[in-house]
Design an enzyme around this catalytic site. Structure first.
Site, PDB file in Angstrom:
ATOM      1  N   SER A  48      -4.569  -1.490  -1.551  1.00  0.00           N
ATOM      2  CA  SER A  48      -4.965  -2.614  -0.708  1.00  0.00           C
ATOM      3  C   SER A  48      -5.172  -2.074   0.705  1.00  0.00           C
ATOM      4  CB  SER A  48      -3.864  -3.685  -0.711  1.00  0.00           C
ATOM      5  OG  SER A  48      -4.179  -4.727   0.190  1.00  0.00           O
ATOM      6  N   HIS A 108      -1.474  -5.144  -6.695  1.00  0.00           N
ATOM      7  CA  HIS A 108      -0.436  -4.257  -7.225  1.00  0.00           C
ATOM      8  C   HIS A 108       0.149  -4.761  -8.538  1.00  0.00           C
ATOM      9  CE1 HIS A 108       0.541  -2.410  -2.995  1.00  0.00           C
ATOM     10  NE2 HIS A 108      -0.638  -2.079  -3.464  1.00  0.00           N
ATOM     11  N   GLN A 149       1.055 -10.184  -2.770  1.00  0.00           N
ATOM     12  CA  GLN A 149       1.103  -8.806  -3.260  1.00  0.00           C
ATOM     13  C   GLN A 149       2.502  -8.259  -3.464  1.00  0.00           C
ATOM     14  OE1 GLN A 149      -2.019  -5.834  -2.124  1.00  0.00           O
ATOM     15  NE2 GLN A 149      -0.349  -5.048  -0.857  1.00  0.00           N
ATOM     16  N   GLU A 150       3.435  -8.592  -2.572  1.00  0.00           N
ATOM     17  CA  GLU A 150       4.777  -8.007  -2.659  1.00  0.00           C
ATOM     18  C   GLU A 150       5.848  -9.042  -2.353  1.00  0.00           C
ATOM     19  OE1 GLU A 150       5.037  -4.714   0.012  1.00  0.00           O
ATOM     20  OE2 GLU A 150       3.277  -3.703  -0.792  1.00  0.00           O
ATOM     21  N   GLU A 195       4.424   0.746  -6.966  1.00  0.00           N
ATOM     22  CA  GLU A 195       5.496   0.969  -5.990  1.00  0.00           C
ATOM     23  C   GLU A 195       6.876   0.744  -6.582  1.00  0.00           C
ATOM     24  OE1 GLU A 195       4.545  -1.311  -2.522  1.00  0.00           O
ATOM     25  OE2 GLU A 195       2.653  -0.261  -2.196  1.00  0.00           O
ATOM     26  N   ASP A 212       4.803  -9.660   1.403  1.00  0.00           N
ATOM     27  CA  ASP A 212       3.549  -9.124   1.940  1.00  0.00           C
ATOM     28  C   ASP A 212       2.453  -9.898   1.225  1.00  0.00           C
ATOM     29  OD1 ASP A 212       1.249  -7.801   2.638  1.00  0.00           O
ATOM     30  OD2 ASP A 212       1.854  -5.842   1.865  1.00  0.00           O
ATOM     31  N   GLU A 231       4.284 -10.549   5.962  1.00  0.00           N
ATOM     32  CA  GLU A 231       3.271  -9.560   6.336  1.00  0.00           C
ATOM     33  C   GLU A 231       1.879 -10.041   5.916  1.00  0.00           C
ATOM     34  OE1 GLU A 231       2.311  -5.000   4.903  1.00  0.00           O
ATOM     35  OE2 GLU A 231       4.399  -5.662   5.004  1.00  0.00           O
ATOM     36  N   ASP A 249      -0.603  -5.844   9.292  1.00  0.00           N
ATOM     37  CA  ASP A 249      -0.937  -4.570   8.646  1.00  0.00           C
ATOM     38  C   ASP A 249      -2.456  -4.399   8.653  1.00  0.00           C
ATOM     39  OD1 ASP A 249      -1.215  -2.298   7.099  1.00  0.00           O
ATOM     40  OD2 ASP A 249      -0.571  -3.224   5.236  1.00  0.00           O
ATOM     41  N   LYS A 266       1.250   2.902   9.418  1.00  0.00           N
ATOM     42  CA  LYS A 266       0.818   3.798   8.348  1.00  0.00           C
ATOM     43  C   LYS A 266      -0.074   4.858   8.990  1.00  0.00           C
ATOM     44  CE  LYS A 266       0.731   0.125   4.827  1.00  0.00           C
ATOM     45  NZ  LYS A 266      -0.156  -0.780   4.044  1.00  0.00           N
ATOM     46  N   SER A 300       5.709   2.444   7.088  1.00  0.00           N
ATOM     47  CA  SER A 300       5.423   2.142   5.688  1.00  0.00           C
ATOM     48  C   SER A 300       4.803   3.303   4.933  1.00  0.00           C
ATOM     49  CB  SER A 300       4.482   0.927   5.616  1.00  0.00           C
ATOM     50  OG  SER A 300       4.102   0.635   4.285  1.00  0.00           O
ATOM     51  N   HIS A 301       5.125   3.354   3.662  1.00  0.00           N
ATOM     52  CA  HIS A 301       4.463   4.220   2.682  1.00  0.00           C
ATOM     53  C   HIS A 301       3.096   3.640   2.341  1.00  0.00           C
ATOM     54  CE1 HIS A 301       5.889   1.576  -0.940  1.00  0.00           C
ATOM     55  NE2 HIS A 301       5.459   0.851   0.065  1.00  0.00           N
ATOM     56  N   ARG A 302       2.406   4.251   1.360  1.00  0.00           N
ATOM     57  CA  ARG A 302       1.234   3.666   0.714  1.00  0.00           C
ATOM     58  C   ARG A 302       1.503   3.596  -0.790  1.00  0.00           C
ATOM     59  NH1 ARG A 302      -3.143   3.078   4.274  1.00  0.00           N
ATOM     60  NH2 ARG A 302      -3.533   1.341   2.834  1.00  0.00           N
ATOM     61  N   SER A 303       0.716   2.802  -1.484  1.00  0.00           N
ATOM     62  CA  SER A 303       0.949   2.675  -2.927  1.00  0.00           C
ATOM     63  C   SER A 303       0.678   3.994  -3.647  1.00  0.00           C
ATOM     64  CB  SER A 303       0.093   1.562  -3.513  1.00  0.00           C
ATOM     65  OG  SER A 303      -1.271   1.750  -3.203  1.00  0.00           O
ATOM     66  N   LYS A 349       9.531   0.756   4.969  1.00  0.00           N
ATOM     67  CA  LYS A 349       9.012   0.130   3.752  1.00  0.00           C
ATOM     68  C   LYS A 349       8.517   1.225   2.822  1.00  0.00           C
ATOM     69  CE  LYS A 349       5.710  -3.465   2.434  1.00  0.00           C
ATOM     70  NZ  LYS A 349       4.428  -4.088   2.788  1.00  0.00           N
TER      71      LYS A 349
END
Length: 422
Positions: free
Chosen positions: A47, A158, A166-167, A210, A245, A288, A314, A339, A366-369, A390
């Site tokens: 995303s 995701h 999404q989350e 994730e 998110d 988010e 984001d 990111k 934050s990480h990424r997927s 995150k």
């Protein structure tokens, strides 16, 4: 060999590796004349905000996902440009990368190339000076462990269900130590699996990109209720809060200008009321990307109406000061996602964080997927004195590597957990 020679870049090279989604990505190696070497990896999101730095990939390899062209850019352009530069001068090296590319979105040599190089340079510099990476990034002020945001139920891009959000995120802020917060989250995560299996069947205990579950839920309420009841059953009510998110750009219909969620088509105002209703029903303290990436005004309106919830941008900002400044003028958010690959270099990331903090926004590293097993994100979060970090569910090696690094930092260096002060 002089001391300056010791820190001078001798070699830069690239390698095509595989990320956590089974896609190619690039790893960049940097070595100094003194023999100190390290690497940086480029993560990738599923995303993505439309204003993110562009990844250079091979249109004719691995379904368009190969990075041989990116590796070639490292050898043909990056290596000659930064050879001989001092790894301790991150700003000068990043500036050279920016000028070398010459485009506003890193599309010439690739944002994946520039961020992997930038990370490798920072890691080599820290190693060469014999300091921890988080200390190299943040100095003596890097003394707090951020609160983890754990994505345990997946929807949107995701997930494989009807959830548009999404989350769904656990926020274990009510503990005295990071280790306590993480183990409590692990308990909830394990219990959640049992509940999902008993309600929906073992087939739904598989993990998403994730590490989160993707049970056959159809509404935001169902997901939040499932998490709330699990938290309460384990006795963590008041210690573990919830966040989402929304990634609302992905369920915004540009033709109708409506948000298509939970079987309804909502106007921005109706969606805002929906969010406020959710916050009143659940212990929801983090939200988010609640609106699409071009709707600053709705972000600002929601941010003005909620007192105990952090509204975070984001896709709205993509770690880019140009877009952040617009949001700060409207007081659109109370927090920002960080990111580094969205903007392409660490120096630009640091500037973004400084301006966000000056504008009273909390930092969420934050990480990424699509991740690798590198734990860089953990050191970055501590180094930037982030409020939150995150990096997914407490499962899958590319996620747990970050959490385990934070556990290590807490144990060895005796750093304090932010907890409720976040």
């Amino acid at each position: 060999m002089t001391l300056d020679d010791f820190y001078s870049i001798k070699n830069v090279d690239g390698l095509e590796i595989v990320d956590s989604r089974g896609n190619p990505t690039i790893r960049v190696f940097v070595r100094t004349v003194g023999g100190i070497a390290a690497y940086g990896d480029a993560p990738a999101g599923a995303s993505k905000g439309s204003r993110e730095a562009i990844e250079v990939r091979d249109p004719d390899r691995v379904g368009g996902m190969g990075v041989e062209r990116a590796v070639k850019n490292v050898r043909d352009y990056v290596y000659p440009a930064i050879r001989g530069m001092d790894v301790r001068d991150q700003l000068a090296i990043d500036h050279t990368l920016i000028q070398l590319d010459g485009t506003p979105n890193k599309s010439k040599i690739g944002g994946n190339v520039t961020i992997a190089t930038s990370i490798a340079v920072a890691k080599v510099a820290a190693k060469a000076q014999g300091v921890e990476l988080f200390n190299y990034i943040g100095g003596s002020s890097a003394n707090l462990i951020p609160v983890p945001l754990l994505n345990v139920i997946n929807g949107g891009l995701h997930g494989g269900n009807k959830l548009k959000v999404q989350e769904f995120i656990l926020i274990p802020a009510g503990f005295g130590e990071f280790s306590e917060s993480l183990i409590a989250s692990v308990e909830i995560y394990r219990k959640l699996k049992q509940v999902i299996i008993s309600k929906y069947g073992k087939i739904y205990s598989g993990l998403g990109d994730e590490g989160g579950y993707s049970p056959p839920l159809e509404s935001v309420d169902q997901a939040l209720e499932l998490l709330s009841s699990t938290i309460e059953e384990l006795g963590f009510k008041g210690k573990v809060s919830l966040g989402i998110d929304a990634a609302a750009t992905d369920f915004f219909n540009t033709s109708t200008e409506k948000y298509e969620i939970d079987g309804r088509a909502l106007s921005p105002g109706e969606l805002l009321d929906f969010y406020i209703e959710l916050a009143s029903k659940y212990d929801l303290v983090y939200m988010e990307d609640p609106f699409n990436e071009n709707d600053l005004q709705s972000f600002a309106e929601l941010n003005s109406k909620v007192q105990n919830m952090v509204i975070v941008g984001d896709d709205l900002y993509t770690t880019n000061v140009e877009y952040l400044r617009k949001g700060l003028r409207l007081r659109a958010t109370g927090g920002v996602i960080v990111k580094p690959n969205q903007v392409g270099t660490l120096s630009e990331t640091y500037q973004f964080c400084k301006e966000a903090l000056d504008g009273f926004n909390k930092i969420v590293v934050s990480h990424r997927s699509g991740e690798t097993e590198d734990s860089f994100v953990a050191d970055l979060a501590v180094g930037l004195s982030a409020h939150f970090v995150k990096t997914g569910a407490p499962a899958r090696g590319e996620r747990t590597s970050k959490y385990n690094r934070l556990l290590e930092i807490e144990k060895i260096h005796h750093l304090r957990y932010r907890g409720k002060s976040a």
